[in-house]
Design an enzyme around this catalytic site. Sequence first.
Site, PDB file in Angstrom:
ATOM      1  N   HIS A  30       5.886   4.097   1.031  1.00 34.86           N
ATOM      2  CA  HIS A  30       6.613   5.363   0.930  1.00 34.86           C
ATOM      3  C   HIS A  30       7.476   5.594   2.178  1.00 34.86           C
ATOM      4  O   HIS A  30       8.579   6.153   2.081  1.00 34.86           O
ATOM      5  CB  HIS A  30       5.646   6.528   0.719  1.00 34.86           C
ATOM      6  CG  HIS A  30       5.317   6.758  -0.710  1.00 34.86           C
ATOM      7  ND1 HIS A  30       4.288   6.125  -1.358  1.00 34.86           N
ATOM      8  CD2 HIS A  30       5.908   7.530  -1.660  1.00 34.86           C
ATOM      9  CE1 HIS A  30       4.248   6.504  -2.621  1.00 34.86           C
ATOM     10  NE2 HIS A  30       5.228   7.360  -2.826  1.00 34.86           N
ATOM     11  N   LEU A  82       0.839  -1.197   0.000  1.00 35.11           N
ATOM     12  CA  LEU A  82       0.000   0.000   0.000  1.00 35.11           C
ATOM     13  C   LEU A  82       0.874   1.247   0.000  1.00 35.11           C
ATOM     14  O   LEU A  82       2.073   1.193   0.278  1.00 35.11           O
ATOM     15  CB  LEU A  82      -0.921  -0.002   1.224  1.00 35.11           C
ATOM     16  CG  LEU A  82      -1.923  -1.154   1.309  1.00 35.11           C
ATOM     17  CD1 LEU A  82      -2.584  -1.187   2.692  1.00 35.11           C
ATOM     18  CD2 LEU A  82      -2.986  -1.046   0.218  1.00 35.11           C
ATOM     19  N   THR A  83       0.257   2.392  -0.257  1.00 35.29           N
ATOM     20  CA  THR A  83       0.999   3.630  -0.502  1.00 35.29           C
ATOM     21  C   THR A  83       1.749   4.156   0.714  1.00 35.29           C
ATOM     22  O   THR A  83       2.961   4.375   0.671  1.00 35.29           O
ATOM     23  CB  THR A  83       0.042   4.705  -1.038  1.00 35.29           C
ATOM     24  OG1 THR A  83      -0.494   4.261  -2.283  1.00 35.29           O
ATOM     25  CG2 THR A  83       0.752   6.035  -1.228  1.00 35.29           C
ATOM     26  N   PHE A  84       1.052   4.405   1.819  1.00 35.83           N
ATOM     27  CA  PHE A  84       1.717   5.000   2.972  1.00 35.83           C
ATOM     28  C   PHE A  84       2.809   4.090   3.538  1.00 35.83           C
ATOM     29  O   PHE A  84       3.935   4.551   3.780  1.00 35.83           O
ATOM     30  CB  PHE A  84       0.686   5.357   4.051  1.00 35.83           C
ATOM     31  CG  PHE A  84       0.123   6.736   3.926  1.00 35.83           C
ATOM     32  CD1 PHE A  84      -0.304   7.226   2.692  1.00 35.83           C
ATOM     33  CD2 PHE A  84       0.006   7.564   5.027  1.00 35.83           C
ATOM     34  CE1 PHE A  84      -0.826   8.501   2.571  1.00 35.83           C
ATOM     35  CE2 PHE A  84      -0.510   8.845   4.919  1.00 35.83           C
ATOM     36  CZ  PHE A  84      -0.931   9.321   3.692  1.00 35.83           C
TER      37      PHE A  84
END
Length: 411
Positions: A78, A73-75
Amino acid sequence: MRAAKLWISGLFLLLLSACATVPMADRGPPNTLILISIDGWRADYMDRDLTPNLKYLADNGATGAMRPSFPSLTFPNHYTLVTGMRPDHHGIVGNTMRDARKPGVTFKLSNNEAVTDGFWWNDAKPFWVSAREQGMVVATMFWPGSEAEIHGLRPSLYSKFEDHVPPLDVVTRGMAWMDVPEAERPRALTLYFSDVDHAGHDFGPDAPEVDTALKSVDAAIGYLIADLQKRGLWGKVNLIIVGDHGMTKHRPETFIKIADLLPQGIYELVPSGQIAGFNYVKGHEAELDAILLKPHAHMTCWPKAKIPAKFHYGTHVRVPAIVCLANPGSYIVSPSKDNWMPKPQGGSHGYDPYETEMATCLIAFGPDIRAGVRLDTFDNVAVYPLVMHLLRLKAEKSDGRIATLTPVLRQ
């Protein structure tokens, strides 16, 4: 002869020790680093012949497929890219989280107060915090976590997140921070592009809208190259371009409705989607286990202590008691009053990082990068040590090793 050999060995060790103790500051400033994220950039998108500027950088630099951390997933990813720690260690265990130490608060993108609260991020230290501690100016454009005060510090320069900003605008706004005297310029800059991810979610990875988004991002990369040349910075900047995860097409016939599976009142749902988390409601533990921990056609569920070791996940306090992972293309749908469903024609990520369509990509190019390097698939925890090495910063303890990406380095 033996005495001569010992003398030579001793001299070598002395010289090696002297080199090792030369402070980084005495070796001159590092080349500027620009770290770029293309959200939702699936590894095989490079095979579509739509991105000539990215291809130029890959052909004349180093590139390879990169495996995201779990969950994809993104968070979480990153933050892994800028800390070198897996989500289970840096604490951003999902895009949506709860923590008993913050009762009544749900961390999610739409909750700006939570997203900008250092409490959620303080289990790790992103490179921009270390940079500031070591006297370096860093600017971040939209990178998750950069708006929060982490360990008491934010980036020297940062921009409040705005969604759907055209890629060209992201570049021009980021490079505007370079319009200061050289001594005041950021030594590191991060840029973030969301268009490819949005198109993949809305239309699926094979849609023409994704191709359009790829072309738009590539045009922005071309503008960045031209701008660096105009400023006389080309040849003095290392570019590290990464994705956070891939994308796969929805299979709506496999969607799982929690409302059809579980009675109300026996669970607390934390996130739902490609990965769903469930906490117990007192008195219903055995009932929840009996329903979720049996085999399912389109998802697999585990108690947090029994999540497969390959995922490196399940020890952090924010990981729910039971974690369910959907099969690629499936979706675990939360109960809602309006019967909301994900777009059948769209796409998702968040699945098993070892699935081919979850893989993303890395391109490295610049004066400190060897040309023509092709890497085998590697874990994204290796990006942080590379960033810290290129910036000549002392790295924090992490799950990544510089040895993974040593082949991309000129020295």
